[in-house]
Scaffold this motif. Structure first.
Motif, PDB file in Angstrom:
ATOM      1  N   UNK A  99       0.813  -1.217   0.000  1.00 42.98           N
ATOM      2  CA  UNK A  99       0.000   0.000   0.000  1.00 42.98           C
ATOM      3  C   UNK A  99       0.844   1.264   0.000  1.00 42.98           C
ATOM      4  N   UNK A 100       0.196   2.387   0.274  1.00 43.71           N
ATOM      5  CA  UNK A 100       0.874   3.683   0.177  1.00 43.71           C
ATOM      6  C   UNK A 100       2.031   3.830   1.161  1.00 43.71           C
ATOM      7  N   UNK A 101       1.857   3.283   2.361  1.00 46.27           N
ATOM      8  CA  UNK A 101       2.925   3.427   3.364  1.00 46.27           C
ATOM      9  C   UNK A 101       4.192   2.712   2.918  1.00 46.27           C
ATOM     10  N   UNK A 102       4.009   1.537   2.337  1.00 48.64           N
ATOM     11  CA  UNK A 102       5.192   0.802   1.884  1.00 48.64           C
ATOM     12  C   UNK A 102       5.820   1.499   0.672  1.00 48.64           C
ATOM     13  N   UNK A 103       5.002   2.059  -0.200  1.00 49.25           N
ATOM     14  CA  UNK A 103       5.530   2.819  -1.336  1.00 49.25           C
ATOM     15  C   UNK A 103       6.379   3.986  -0.839  1.00 49.25           C
ATOM     16  N   UNK A 104       5.868   4.645   0.197  1.00 51.89           N
ATOM     17  CA  UNK A 104       6.580   5.787   0.741  1.00 51.89           C
ATOM     18  C   UNK A 104       7.905   5.347   1.387  1.00 51.89           C
ATOM     19  N   UNK A 105       7.857   4.231   2.089  1.00 49.81           N
ATOM     20  CA  UNK A 105       9.072   3.690   2.711  1.00 49.81           C
ATOM     21  C   UNK A 105      10.101   3.372   1.624  1.00 49.81           C
ATOM     22  N   UNK A 106       9.625   2.761   0.523  1.00 46.25           N
ATOM     23  CA  UNK A 106      10.522   2.416  -0.577  1.00 46.25           C
ATOM     24  C   UNK A 106      11.118   3.684  -1.212  1.00 46.25           C
ATOM     25  N   UNK A 107      10.283   4.709  -1.325  1.00 40.15           N
ATOM     26  CA  UNK A 107      10.749   5.965  -1.922  1.00 40.15           C
ATOM     27  C   UNK A 107      11.857   6.588  -1.071  1.00 40.15           C
ATOM     28  N   UNK A 108      11.693   6.494   0.252  1.00 44.33           N
ATOM     29  CA  UNK A 108      12.715   7.008   1.165  1.00 44.33           C
ATOM     30  C   UNK A 108      14.016   6.208   1.015  1.00 44.33           C
ATOM     31  N   UNK A 109      13.881   4.903   0.870  1.00 39.18           N
ATOM     32  CA  UNK A 109      15.084   4.077   0.665  1.00 39.18           C
ATOM     33  C   UNK A 109      15.792   4.483  -0.627  1.00 39.18           C
ATOM     34  N   UNK A 123      15.631   7.404  -2.113  1.00 38.86           N
ATOM     35  CA  UNK A 123      16.178   8.765  -1.987  1.00 38.86           C
ATOM     36  C   UNK A 123      17.451   8.793  -1.148  1.00 38.86           C
ATOM     37  N   UNK A 124      17.619   7.833  -0.273  1.00 37.39           N
ATOM     38  CA  UNK A 124      18.790   7.839   0.609  1.00 37.39           C
ATOM     39  C   UNK A 124      19.862   6.824   0.180  1.00 37.39           C
ATOM     40  N   UNK A 125      19.694   6.292  -1.021  1.00 36.61           N
ATOM     41  CA  UNK A 125      20.715   5.377  -1.549  1.00 36.61           C
ATOM     42  C   UNK A 125      21.522   6.111  -2.617  1.00 36.61           C
ATOM     43  N   UNK A 126      22.744   5.646  -2.810  1.00 37.67           N
ATOM     44  CA  UNK A 126      23.540   6.272  -3.868  1.00 37.67           C
ATOM     45  C   UNK A 126      23.248   5.652  -5.226  1.00 37.67           C
ATOM     46  N   UNK A 174       8.804  11.375  -4.571  1.00 35.40           N
ATOM     47  CA  UNK A 174       8.447  12.549  -3.774  1.00 35.40           C
ATOM     48  C   UNK A 174       9.274  13.769  -4.199  1.00 35.40           C
ATOM     49  N   UNK A 175       8.546  14.867  -4.450  1.00 31.99           N
ATOM     50  CA  UNK A 175       9.210  16.113  -4.863  1.00 31.99           C
ATOM     51  C   UNK A 175      10.137  16.607  -3.751  1.00 31.99           C
ATOM     52  N   UNK A 230      18.805  14.464  -8.612  1.00 36.59           N
ATOM     53  CA  UNK A 230      17.484  14.155  -8.056  1.00 36.59           C
ATOM     54  C   UNK A 230      17.274  12.668  -7.805  1.00 36.59           C
ATOM     55  N   UNK A 231      17.837  11.857  -8.673  1.00 34.76           N
ATOM     56  CA  UNK A 231      17.675  10.402  -8.540  1.00 34.76           C
ATOM     57  C   UNK A 231      19.023   9.738  -8.336  1.00 34.76           C
TER      58      UNK A 231
END
Ligand code: NAP
Length: 231
Positions: free
Chosen positions: A37-47, A49-52, A72-73, A86-87
């Motif tokens: 769901x959305x929470x897991x998508x958000x968690x994945x997006x954070x991962x 964004x914080x990976x090289x 996420x903008x 950005x990515x």
């Protein structure tokens, strides 16, 4: 057998995946379907964004055509404010350079791309891809993952997120190149003997890959489990 690179010579590597209650990561048609769901998508997006860098196998590119961009903008802006693109760098493990120059991973979002090929890759494909991506050649018949990881570390990549699929996960795990595995297990059964699971490949006969539990939490209608791979 070649000695595997230790953590000082390769990036920290983690796999993140969503799988069904019966361990499948896609349908029998090898198409990704919404498992989390959305929470897991958000968690994945954070991962992301914080990976090289983010890595996938060519099978995933051909099946799902993912862009692997940070959605996420705010997170993209944070990356920019820290002096990053950005990515994260997006990497395809693609022995024969089959990635299309029109694939979303090549076209969508700013950021560097790396295509990891082997020595036998058709030169015309490599040439075409080299116009929009960096090419790393590692291995003779397929990509030598240990060599590739050492090369990525030399490129300054210290944290690498792997987003599948099943065969690449096996390649990395069977060679002892994964540090942690995060799986979201969703409330759905996909079934099918040929549907890809978290880890496919040849499978272990003995000397199985042992894991240590880091955490387990309920997330929406599923469970997020984090494992440490015992090297
Ligand atoms: P894959 O793991 O994405 O890519 C595997 C390919 O990578 C190999 O066939 C091989 O192709 C290449 N490769 C090159 N060197 C390798 C090496 N040393 N070790 C392993 N692979 C190497 O493909 P897949 O197993 O077909 O998985 C794709 C499926 O996973 C799709 O159905 C997709 O939907 C699913 N998926 C699900 C999730 C999720 O979280 N639910 C995430 C990602 C993918 P060459 O020989 O041509 O190089």
């Amino acid at each position: 057998m070649e000695k595997k690179p230790d953590i000082s010579t390769r990036p920290f590597v983690f796999i993140n995946a969503a799988m069904s209650a019966d361990g499948k990561i896609a349908t029998i048609k090898r198409r990704q379907t919404r498992i989390s769901g959305n929470l897991d998508f958000d968690r994945m997006d954070e991962l992301r964004a914080t990976s090289e860098a983010i890595m996938v196998g060519i099978g995933t590119v051909l099946s799902d055509n993912p862009s692997l961009t940070v959605k996420s903008k705010e997170r993209r802006e944070t990356r920019r404010s820290m002096g990053f693109e950005e990515n994260p760098t997006r990497i395809v493990v693609d022995s024969m350079a089959r990635t299309s120059v029109d694939a979303d991973i090549m076209r969508k979002g700013e950021g560097k791309r790396i295509i990891a090929v082997c020595e036998n890759a058709p030169q015309e494909n490599v040439l075409e891809l080299s116009k929009i991506a960096e090419i790393i050649c590692a291995g003779e018949r397929n990509v030598n993952l240990a060599k590739l990881l050492i090369e990525l570390k030399n490129h300054g990549i210290r944290k690498l997120m792997v987003e599948g699929g099943a065969t690449l996960n096996w390649g990395l795990i069977s060679e002892g190149l994964v540090d942690e595995i995060y799986t979201f297990i969703g409330n759905i059964i996909l079934g099918g003997r040929s549907a890809p699971t978290l880890v496919d490949g040849e499978g272990f006969v003995s000397d199985f890959c042992k894991l240590g539990l880091i955490s387990c939490e309920i997330l929406e209608d599923g469970v997020l489990i984090k494992w440490k791979v015992q090297q």
